[in-house]
Every structure is written in C-alpha cells, then in structure tokens.
Design a protein around this motif. Sequence first.
Motif, PDB file in Angstrom:
ATOM      1  N   ALA A  46       0.848  -1.190   0.000  1.00 32.11           N
ATOM      2  CA  ALA A  46       0.000   0.000   0.000  1.00 32.11           C
ATOM      3  C   ALA A  46       0.878   1.232   0.000  1.00 32.11           C
ATOM      4  N   ARG A  47       0.310   2.311  -0.517  1.00 29.62           N
ATOM      5  CA  ARG A  47       1.043   3.584  -0.576  1.00 29.62           C
ATOM      6  C   ARG A  47       0.083   4.726  -0.338  1.00 29.62           C
ATOM      7  N   ILE A  48       0.586   5.805   0.268  1.00 27.49           N
ATOM      8  CA  ILE A  48      -0.219   6.998   0.501  1.00 27.49           C
ATOM      9  C   ILE A  48       0.645   8.228   0.242  1.00 27.49           C
ATOM     10  N   THR A  49       0.055   9.190  -0.472  1.00 25.96           N
ATOM     11  CA  THR A  49       0.792  10.415  -0.763  1.00 25.96           C
ATOM     12  C   THR A  49       0.556  11.442   0.338  1.00 25.96           C
ATOM     13  N   SER A  50       1.270  12.548   0.243  1.00 26.28           N
ATOM     14  CA  SER A  50       1.098  13.614   1.231  1.00 26.28           C
ATOM     15  C   SER A  50      -0.309  14.188   1.182  1.00 26.28           C
ATOM     16  N   GLY A  51      -0.967  14.066   0.030  1.00 25.01           N
ATOM     17  CA  GLY A  51      -2.326  14.558  -0.109  1.00 25.01           C
ATOM     18  C   GLY A  51      -3.390  13.566   0.318  1.00 25.01           C
ATOM     19  N   GLY A  52      -2.943  12.351   0.674  1.00 24.68           N
ATOM     20  CA  GLY A  52      -3.885  11.350   1.166  1.00 24.68           C
ATOM     21  C   GLY A  52      -4.367  10.347   0.134  1.00 24.68           C
ATOM     22  N   SER A  53      -3.894  10.440  -1.089  1.00 18.68           N
ATOM     23  CA  SER A  53      -4.274   9.441  -2.090  1.00 18.68           C
ATOM     24  C   SER A  53      -3.616   8.112  -1.758  1.00 18.68           C
ATOM     25  N   THR A  54      -4.396   7.046  -1.911  1.00 15.32           N
ATOM     26  CA  THR A  54      -3.900   5.720  -1.543  1.00 15.32           C
ATOM     27  C   THR A  54      -4.029   4.744  -2.701  1.00 15.32           C
ATOM     28  N   ASN A  55      -3.200   3.725  -2.672  1.00 16.83           N
ATOM     29  CA  ASN A  55      -3.408   2.578  -3.544  1.00 16.83           C
ATOM     30  C   ASN A  55      -2.943   1.331  -2.811  1.00 16.83           C
TER      31      ASN A  55
END
Length: 113
Positions: A46-55
């Motif tokens: 899983a991954r999350i960006t600083s803006g909160g987008s996840t995959n």
Amino acid sequence: QVQLVESGGGLVQAGGSLRLSCAASGSIFSMGWYRQAPGKQRELVARITSGGSTNYADSVKGRFTISRDNAKNTVYLQMNSLKPEDTAVYYCNVYDSWLRQYWGQGTQVTVSS
C-alpha cells in the motif's frame, strides 16, 4: 538523508490484526509499505501520498488500511483478517520531496494457521 524507524511486526494467528508504524525524518512526499516473502519478489502492499491518495495491492484490499500523520511524518498500516499468505518481511518505503527513495530495515510479520 531520511531516517526511518519501523515498529509493530510480530506473530499473530490467522484472522488476527497487527499495526505497523514507520516514522520518518525530513520532508516526505510519499510513504508506503512493501513486503517480501521467502523466495518471492518484493511487492507493493500500500502507498499513501502527502495529499492522502492511496493505492493497495489487490490481495490486501478490504483488509489492510494505510494512513498517515503528516505532522509526525508517520505512516501506519493496519492489517486485519490476516492470512498465512501475508507472512513476510514488511518494509517501509518513502520518497522525499526530491523523489529520492528510502527503505526501512524491515519488520517480520508471521501469521500462523
């Protein structure tokens, strides 16, 4: 230079839960978790960006949740309904603001059947 401190691995029975944490120093863009089981390639969990987008990997969707505390530069992986096939070494992975990649030391997660 980004420093990563992981915690939270361990041994759990199938169906149980664990939470992994990874605290990072520095200016971080993207935070995530990979895992590597014996004899297999390392794969994105899983991954999350600083803006909160996840995959998420398809194999963990609906069971794992990634979250992030930007103020603490910490990423969490809540793992529920764990299965024996989730057994692996889990690695924190981050990209800093200059898109340089860093890896944590890894934490063992073992799920017994």
